[in-house]
Design a protein around this motif. Sequence first.
Motif, PDB file in Angstrom:
ATOM      1  N   VAL A  46     -11.203   2.647  -7.221  1.00  0.00           N
ATOM      2  CA  VAL A  46      -9.992   2.008  -6.708  1.00  0.00           C
ATOM      3  C   VAL A  46      -9.987   0.523  -7.074  1.00  0.00           C
ATOM      4  CG1 VAL A  46     -10.757   1.354  -4.370  1.00  0.00           C
ATOM      5  CG2 VAL A  46      -8.395   2.014  -4.751  1.00  0.00           C
ATOM      6  N   TYR A  47     -11.167  -0.092  -7.158  1.00  0.00           N
ATOM      7  CA  TYR A  47     -11.244  -1.480  -7.631  1.00  0.00           C
ATOM      8  C   TYR A  47     -10.860  -1.559  -9.112  1.00  0.00           C
ATOM      9  CZ  TYR A  47     -12.940  -4.407  -3.816  1.00  0.00           C
ATOM     10  OH  TYR A  47     -13.024  -5.162  -2.667  1.00  0.00           O
ATOM     11  N   SER A  48     -11.267  -0.587  -9.888  1.00  0.00           N
ATOM     12  CA  SER A  48     -10.891  -0.552 -11.311  1.00  0.00           C
ATOM     13  C   SER A  48      -9.372  -0.459 -11.458  1.00  0.00           C
ATOM     14  CB  SER A  48     -11.558   0.636 -12.009  1.00  0.00           C
ATOM     15  OG  SER A  48     -12.958   0.481 -12.056  1.00  0.00           O
ATOM     16  N   PHE A  49      -8.753   0.340 -10.609  1.00  0.00           N
ATOM     17  CA  PHE A  49      -7.292   0.465 -10.618  1.00  0.00           C
ATOM     18  C   PHE A  49      -6.646  -0.875 -10.276  1.00  0.00           C
ATOM     19  CE2 PHE A  49      -3.249   1.474  -8.448  1.00  0.00           C
ATOM     20  CZ  PHE A  49      -2.613   2.171  -9.472  1.00  0.00           C
ATOM     21  N   ALA A  50      -7.210  -1.573  -9.298  1.00  0.00           N
ATOM     22  CA  ALA A  50      -6.682  -2.884  -8.905  1.00  0.00           C
ATOM     23  C   ALA A  50      -6.832  -3.899 -10.043  1.00  0.00           C
ATOM     24  CB  ALA A  50      -7.398  -3.378  -7.657  1.00  0.00           C
ATOM     25  N   ILE A  51      -7.965  -3.859 -10.726  1.00  0.00           N
ATOM     26  CA  ILE A  51      -8.190  -4.781 -11.850  1.00  0.00           C
ATOM     27  C   ILE A  51      -7.207  -4.503 -12.985  1.00  0.00           C
ATOM     28  CG2 ILE A  51      -9.833  -5.406 -13.668  1.00  0.00           C
ATOM     29  CD1 ILE A  51     -12.076  -4.911 -11.585  1.00  0.00           C
ATOM     30  N   GLN A  52      -6.971  -3.239 -13.271  1.00  0.00           N
ATOM     31  CA  GLN A  52      -6.009  -2.881 -14.311  1.00  0.00           C
ATOM     32  C   GLN A  52      -4.618  -3.403 -13.969  1.00  0.00           C
ATOM     33  OE1 GLN A  52      -5.721   1.342 -15.071  1.00  0.00           O
ATOM     34  NE2 GLN A  52      -3.820   1.135 -16.209  1.00  0.00           N
ATOM     35  N   ASN A  53      -4.187  -3.201 -12.715  1.00  0.00           N
ATOM     36  CA  ASN A  53      -2.884  -3.706 -12.279  1.00  0.00           C
ATOM     37  C   ASN A  53      -2.796  -5.215 -12.411  1.00  0.00           C
ATOM     38  OD1 ASN A  53      -2.058  -1.140 -11.655  1.00  0.00           O
ATOM     39  ND2 ASN A  53      -2.095  -1.398  -9.431  1.00  0.00           N
ATOM     40  N   THR A  54      -3.856  -5.890 -11.968  1.00  0.00           N
ATOM     41  CA  THR A  54      -3.876  -7.350 -12.003  1.00  0.00           C
ATOM     42  C   THR A  54      -3.820  -7.868 -13.440  1.00  0.00           C
ATOM     43  OG1 THR A  54      -5.168  -7.424  -9.949  1.00  0.00           O
ATOM     44  CG2 THR A  54      -5.187  -9.398 -11.316  1.00  0.00           C
ATOM     45  N   SER A  55      -4.555  -7.244 -14.324  1.00  0.00           N
ATOM     46  CA  SER A  55      -4.568  -7.668 -15.734  1.00  0.00           C
ATOM     47  C   SER A  55      -3.195  -7.503 -16.375  1.00  0.00           C
ATOM     48  CB  SER A  55      -5.611  -6.858 -16.508  1.00  0.00           C
ATOM     49  OG  SER A  55      -6.910  -7.068 -15.986  1.00  0.00           O
ATOM     50  N   GLU A  56      -2.530  -6.397 -16.071  1.00  0.00           N
ATOM     51  CA  GLU A  56      -1.191  -6.149 -16.612  1.00  0.00           C
ATOM     52  C   GLU A  56      -0.186  -7.162 -16.060  1.00  0.00           C
ATOM     53  OE1 GLU A  56      -0.436  -2.085 -15.630  1.00  0.00           O
ATOM     54  OE2 GLU A  56      -1.764  -1.293 -17.201  1.00  0.00           O
ATOM     55  N   MET A  57      -0.299  -7.482 -14.778  1.00  0.00           N
ATOM     56  CA  MET A  57       0.585  -8.488 -14.185  1.00  0.00           C
ATOM     57  C   MET A  57       0.398  -9.840 -14.857  1.00  0.00           C
ATOM     58  SD  MET A  57       0.370  -7.779 -10.075  1.00  0.00           S
ATOM     59  CE  MET A  57       0.667  -6.144  -9.381  1.00  0.00           C
ATOM     60  N   LEU A  95     -14.016  -2.335   0.921  1.00  0.00           N
ATOM     61  CA  LEU A  95     -12.815  -1.504   0.954  1.00  0.00           C
ATOM     62  C   LEU A  95     -11.789  -2.101   1.901  1.00  0.00           C
ATOM     63  CD1 LEU A  95     -11.415   1.002  -0.075  1.00  0.00           C
ATOM     64  CD2 LEU A  95     -12.564   2.340   1.709  1.00  0.00           C
ATOM     65  N   TYR A  96     -12.262  -2.649   3.029  1.00  0.00           N
ATOM     66  CA  TYR A  96     -11.369  -3.319   3.988  1.00  0.00           C
ATOM     67  C   TYR A  96     -10.735  -4.549   3.344  1.00  0.00           C
ATOM     68  CZ  TYR A  96      -9.862  -5.592   8.340  1.00  0.00           C
ATOM     69  OH  TYR A  96      -9.121  -6.198   9.329  1.00  0.00           O
ATOM     70  N   TYR A  97     -11.527  -5.297   2.595  1.00  0.00           N
ATOM     71  CA  TYR A  97     -11.024  -6.481   1.887  1.00  0.00           C
ATOM     72  C   TYR A  97      -9.894  -6.095   0.941  1.00  0.00           C
ATOM     73  CZ  TYR A  97     -10.972 -10.287  -1.571  1.00  0.00           C
ATOM     74  OH  TYR A  97     -10.581 -11.291  -2.424  1.00  0.00           O
ATOM     75  N   LEU A  98     -10.094  -5.013   0.188  1.00  0.00           N
ATOM     76  CA  LEU A  98      -9.081  -4.585  -0.774  1.00  0.00           C
ATOM     77  C   LEU A  98      -7.811  -4.110  -0.065  1.00  0.00           C
ATOM     78  CD1 LEU A  98      -8.501  -4.292  -3.766  1.00  0.00           C
ATOM     79  CD2 LEU A  98      -9.475  -1.994  -3.692  1.00  0.00           C
ATOM     80  N   HIS A  99      -7.974  -3.492   1.088  1.00  0.00           N
ATOM     81  CA  HIS A  99      -6.805  -3.056   1.865  1.00  0.00           C
ATOM     82  C   HIS A  99      -5.991  -4.256   2.325  1.00  0.00           C
ATOM     83  CE1 HIS A  99      -5.059  -0.984   5.669  1.00  0.00           C
ATOM     84  NE2 HIS A  99      -4.263  -0.823   4.641  1.00  0.00           N
ATOM     85  N   THR A 100      -6.662  -5.275   2.823  1.00  0.00           N
ATOM     86  CA  THR A 100      -5.965  -6.484   3.263  1.00  0.00           C
ATOM     87  C   THR A 100      -5.285  -7.171   2.087  1.00  0.00           C
ATOM     88  OG1 THR A 100      -7.647  -6.778   4.985  1.00  0.00           O
ATOM     89  CG2 THR A 100      -6.202  -8.642   4.540  1.00  0.00           C
ATOM     90  N   ALA A 101      -5.976  -7.228   0.949  1.00  0.00           N
ATOM     91  CA  ALA A 101      -5.403  -7.835  -0.253  1.00  0.00           C
ATOM     92  C   ALA A 101      -4.166  -7.076  -0.712  1.00  0.00           C
ATOM     93  CB  ALA A 101      -6.442  -7.870  -1.373  1.00  0.00           C
ATOM     94  N   ALA A 102      -4.211  -5.748  -0.641  1.00  0.00           N
ATOM     95  CA  ALA A 102      -3.066  -4.932  -1.034  1.00  0.00           C
ATOM     96  C   ALA A 102      -1.882  -5.187  -0.119  1.00  0.00           C
ATOM     97  CB  ALA A 102      -3.446  -3.453  -1.008  1.00  0.00           C
TER      98      ALA A 102
END
Length: 330
Positions: A46-57, A95-102
């Motif tokens: 799920v972090y890899s998915f977040a990194i991919q999204n961030t890179s594309e943005m 995982l909690y950190y990523l949820h808050t960031a999302a």
Amino acid sequence: MSNLNSIPLTSSELGYLWTGYSINEMSKWYLSVFREQSSDEEIKNVYSFAIQNTSEMLLTRKEILTNDRFPIPVGFSNTDIDESSPPLFSNRFMLYYLHTAAQLGLEFHSRSVALATREDVRKYNKSCLTSAIQLNERVVDLLLNKGTYWRTPPLPTPSEPEDIQRTSYLNGWFGVTRPMNSMEMGNLYSILNLLIMMETLFMGFAQTSNHEEITELFHEGVKVVKKQYNVLAELLKEEHLPIPPTYSAEITDTKKRVFSDRIMVSHMAGLFGSLVSQYGFSLGSVMKHDLLATYTLQIGKAGVFSEKVTKVLIEREWLEKVPGAISRKL
């Protein structure tokens, strides 16, 4: 629309594009480190998915800003992180950190969509919001599957619609007071969740900084956040409502540098800005006098400390200037 470049970016579009670039650019370093430090393959994915999204943005933000001749924020580099460091936080907190960031990303991108006018910017902001929704869905599903999602309490179902019949509904200091309504509760829990994440993150930062002044700044930030958490938690206790658990026990014992002071203080400044925004948004749905007074007081306290953090960034020349209006004063 034949020539988008002939239509300049509005101040609203520019502000969210530029600030969004800075946020995304900083986020990718945290995401990369936490992905490497996690020992859970599902969390890594799920972090890899977040990194991919961030890179594309980042790529599209850079393209739009460059085409309109705006300088790109410098941001950070590999020197600001150490991916080989031992894990600073547990898998559960990461995982909690990523949820808050999302969740913060959802709020930021929905706002940017509402303020965009130019066709390409509207299309881009809409895609960012869609990506943020997809990330949030993945994180929530994983939290639920792992049994670590903390739900806010359910409420009794009313038998029929009811109008507000007395002005005492607004009471909070004197006379008969009512319990919080569901909107007030929902926003209060959102603020608490952010405070919980900030407390744990700053404690970890303080543990790994090598400079006494910066360490003390993080310790002070922890105290500010803890005090605000306790004030808000007391409001829940008074109404016999559950209080979300903290994550302060999810910090490991490592003292090795993971992030540079610059990127940690920058993150702290951004999170205090998000906290003030959370309070401001919540004020719009508050109808109880005591809750209104509590939020207003906490906004002031968060703002005072946020200014202190910003001064530290400025004094060390760690803060990039957001594009703004030209001074017309003589």
